[in-house]
Motif scaffolding. Structure first.
Motif, PDB file in Angstrom:
ATOM      1  N   VAL A  96      33.474  23.791  39.199  1.00  0.00           N
ATOM      2  CA  VAL A  96      32.630  23.017  38.289  1.00  0.00           C
ATOM      3  C   VAL A  96      31.226  23.617  38.343  1.00  0.00           C
ATOM      4  O   VAL A  96      30.587  23.626  39.396  1.00  0.00           O
ATOM      5  CB  VAL A  96      32.616  21.513  38.658  1.00  0.00           C
ATOM      6  CG1 VAL A  96      31.603  20.768  37.794  1.00  0.00           C
ATOM      7  CG2 VAL A  96      34.005  20.923  38.465  1.00  0.00           C
ATOM      8  N   THR A  97      30.795  24.141  37.224  1.00  0.00           N
ATOM      9  CA  THR A  97      29.517  24.845  37.172  1.00  0.00           C
ATOM     10  C   THR A  97      28.442  23.950  36.548  1.00  0.00           C
ATOM     11  O   THR A  97      28.755  22.920  35.944  1.00  0.00           O
ATOM     12  CB  THR A  97      29.647  26.097  36.288  1.00  0.00           C
ATOM     13  OG1 THR A  97      29.998  25.659  34.972  1.00  0.00           O
ATOM     14  CG2 THR A  97      30.710  27.040  36.810  1.00  0.00           C
ATOM     15  N   ARG A  98      27.188  24.380  36.686  1.00  0.00           N
ATOM     16  CA  ARG A  98      26.144  23.603  36.028  1.00  0.00           C
ATOM     17  C   ARG A  98      26.127  23.895  34.514  1.00  0.00           C
ATOM     18  O   ARG A  98      25.996  23.014  33.703  1.00  0.00           O
ATOM     19  CB  ARG A  98      24.781  23.941  36.626  1.00  0.00           C
ATOM     20  CG  ARG A  98      23.816  22.884  36.158  1.00  0.00           C
ATOM     21  CD  ARG A  98      22.382  23.066  36.412  1.00  0.00           C
ATOM     22  NE  ARG A  98      21.864  23.538  37.618  1.00  0.00           N
ATOM     23  CZ  ARG A  98      21.138  22.801  38.457  1.00  0.00           C
ATOM     24  NH1 ARG A  98      20.970  21.523  38.217  1.00  0.00           N
ATOM     25  NH2 ARG A  98      20.596  23.350  39.508  1.00  0.00           N
ATOM     26  N   SER A  99      26.335  25.174  34.174  1.00  0.00           N
ATOM     27  CA  SER A  99      26.232  25.522  32.748  1.00  0.00           C
ATOM     28  C   SER A  99      27.597  25.819  32.146  1.00  0.00           C
ATOM     29  O   SER A  99      28.501  26.324  32.823  1.00  0.00           O
ATOM     30  CB  SER A  99      25.330  26.745  32.583  1.00  0.00           C
ATOM     31  OG  SER A  99      26.008  27.898  33.018  1.00  0.00           O
ATOM     32  N   SER A 100      27.723  25.521  30.834  1.00  0.00           N
ATOM     33  CA  SER A 100      28.990  25.846  30.172  1.00  0.00           C
ATOM     34  C   SER A 100      29.070  27.357  29.918  1.00  0.00           C
ATOM     35  O   SER A 100      30.156  27.913  29.790  1.00  0.00           O
ATOM     36  CB  SER A 100      29.164  25.052  28.871  1.00  0.00           C
ATOM     37  OG  SER A 100      28.007  25.138  28.133  1.00  0.00           O
ATOM     38  N   LEU A 101      27.900  28.016  29.911  1.00  0.00           N
ATOM     39  CA  LEU A 101      27.909  29.480  29.761  1.00  0.00           C
ATOM     40  C   LEU A 101      28.692  30.086  30.928  1.00  0.00           C
ATOM     41  O   LEU A 101      29.593  30.911  30.742  1.00  0.00           O
ATOM     42  CB  LEU A 101      26.455  30.007  29.741  1.00  0.00           C
ATOM     43  CG  LEU A 101      26.298  31.513  29.637  1.00  0.00           C
ATOM     44  CD1 LEU A 101      26.825  32.013  28.294  1.00  0.00           C
ATOM     45  CD2 LEU A 101      24.841  31.934  29.818  1.00  0.00           C
ATOM     46  N   GLN A 102      28.370  29.637  32.151  1.00  0.00           N
ATOM     47  CA  GLN A 102      29.062  30.202  33.329  1.00  0.00           C
ATOM     48  C   GLN A 102      30.549  29.841  33.326  1.00  0.00           C
ATOM     49  O   GLN A 102      31.401  30.695  33.596  1.00  0.00           O
ATOM     50  CB  GLN A 102      28.411  29.725  34.646  1.00  0.00           C
ATOM     51  CG  GLN A 102      29.002  30.459  35.845  1.00  0.00           C
ATOM     52  CD  GLN A 102      28.528  29.959  37.203  1.00  0.00           C
ATOM     53  OE1 GLN A 102      27.885  28.920  37.298  1.00  0.00           O
ATOM     54  NE2 GLN A 102      28.861  30.702  38.249  1.00  0.00           N
ATOM     55  N   SER A 103      30.884  28.573  33.000  1.00  0.00           N
ATOM     56  CA  SER A 103      32.310  28.203  33.047  1.00  0.00           C
ATOM     57  C   SER A 103      33.089  29.001  31.989  1.00  0.00           C
ATOM     58  O   SER A 103      34.212  29.453  32.260  1.00  0.00           O
ATOM     59  CB  SER A 103      32.498  26.695  32.882  1.00  0.00           C
ATOM     60  OG  SER A 103      31.907  26.247  31.702  1.00  0.00           O
TER      61      SER A 103
END
Ligand SMILES: NC(=O)C1=CN([C@@H]2O[C@H](COP(=O)(O)OP(=O)(O)OC[C@H]3O[C@@H](n4cnc5c(N)ncnc54)[C@H](OP(=O)(O)O)[C@@H]3O)[C@@H](O)[C@H]2O)C=CC1
Ligand SMILES: CC(C)(CO)C(=O)C(=O)O
Length: 314
Positions: free
Chosen positions: A29-36
């Motif tokens: 679970v990442t902070r940004s949707s860019l990373q996920s």
């Protein structure tokens, strides 16, 4: 077993990669949707200690969609980011287990305010990790991952026992402990010596051992911190000092998490590390002038933006 790693940073990606590589069901679970999105599309590139590289397929989602269902949640965000997760953690079902692996102190008190003791477990990690980009992580130092309840006297939890077995099966040097508190104090001491000095001088952990001046500074910081630990019921022995030197040696190539934060101009955990020792020292009437100076220097360094580098591509 369903495992969720909360936080796609250095440590979170390191454990997620190792678990996923051995076929475990793990979601980051990442902070940004860019990373996920990048993780889902490109996979996670993982470099082992021996230099071998591989790309692992991994599930990832952003925190904006909440926490997915899991048996165990490995919280690998910084102390400073834990408070914003509390409302979500509070809503987890009673069957879920939390394993919090923050450096420093304060997380145990925070979690105890929102979750029953039988759901909260803690990890002390002496492995070195470095996130190179949103989808790349490097294992930079060997160490041990100890997991257990904060205090002893709690009946061993089968889910946590299985989690440790799964980690071991994935090649992680993990160990179940009856109580994490004594290890948390010893890790606090190690981080209070290693992290601010490496962050101030912009050097890897091993460089601290190469210069008699830094070694002497560490020794004096150790003696100050030991007095605080002692009034808090944690008697330090010479072997505990040796262990700190060993951590430095075993993670010699690693850039400490505090140095990584300073370089990325992120808030560091210095308040939960040296700041905690200063606070507990004050409460017990024990002077900690060296830790206080380090605390102020690191806060200043972050405020003034000294040490900033290009950062990674997140
Ligand atoms: N690095 C190391 O070698 C070691 C670190 N530790 C400890 O482990 C813990 C984690 O450290 P480290 O991995 O280095 O830290 P990082 O800053 O690299 O990783 C933390 C990650 O958590 C993410 N995050 C923050 N808030 C949230 C949120 N609300 N939801 C989802 N993700 C979130 C951050 O996202 P974003 O980047 O967007 O802010 C970041 O990717 C710390 O307590 C550290 O002291 C312990 C031993 C070794
Ligand atoms: C083990 C060590 C010192 C590795 O660098 C660490 O805990 C950190 O960087 O925060």
């Amino acid at each position: 077993m369903q495992i969720v790693v909360v936080g796609g940073g250095s440590v979170g990606l390191l454990y997620a990669a190792r678990l996923a590589r051995s076929g475990q069901a793990v979601t980051v679970v990442t902070r940004s949707s860019l990373q996920s999105n990048q993780l889902m599309q490109n996979g996670l590139s993982y470099q082992r200690l021996d230099g071998e590289k591989s790309v692992v397929s991994i599930f990832a989602q952003s925190i904006e969609y909440g926490l997915p269902h899991a048996d165990v949640y490995l919280l690998s965000v910084k102390q400073t980011d834990l408070p914003e997760l509390l409302p979500m953690l509070q809503k987890l079902p009673a069957s879920a287990r939390i394993v919090a692996l923050q450096n420093g102190m304060g997380h145990q008190e925070l979690l105890a305010q929102i979750l029953p003791e039988r759901q909260c477990f803690f990890a002390i990690n002496t492995e070195g990790a470095r996130r190179l980009s949103a989808t790349e992580v490097m294992h930079t130092g060997s160490g041990l991952l100890r997991i257990g309840p904060w205090e002893s006297g709690i009946e061993m939890d089968p889910l946590i026992q299985s989690f440790v077995a799964v980690l071991v099966g994935s090649g992680v040097n993990a160990r179940l402990e009856e109580s994490i508190k004594p290890y948390a104090w010893r890790k606090l001491m190690a981080n209070a010596l290693i992290n601010p000095l490496t962050a101030l001088f912009d050097i890897p952990n091993g460089a601290l051992l190469e210069n008699p001046q830094t070694l002497q500074l560490m020794r004096e910081l150790y003696l100050e911190a030991s007095a605080v630990a002692s009034v808090n019921g944690q008697e330090m022995k010479e072997s505990d000092w040796q262990e700190i030197v060993n951590i430095c040696r075993n993670t010699s190539r690693n850039l400490s998490s505090m140095l990584q934060d300073v370089r990325r101009q992120k808030r560091t955990e210095v308040e939960a590390i040296n700041g905690y020792l200063v606070k507990r020292g004050k409460a017990a009437g024990i002077p900690t002038p060296m830790h206080e100076v380090l605390l102020r220097l690191i806060l200043l360094k972050t405020d003034m933006g000294i040490g900033k580098e290009g950062g990674d591509s997140k």
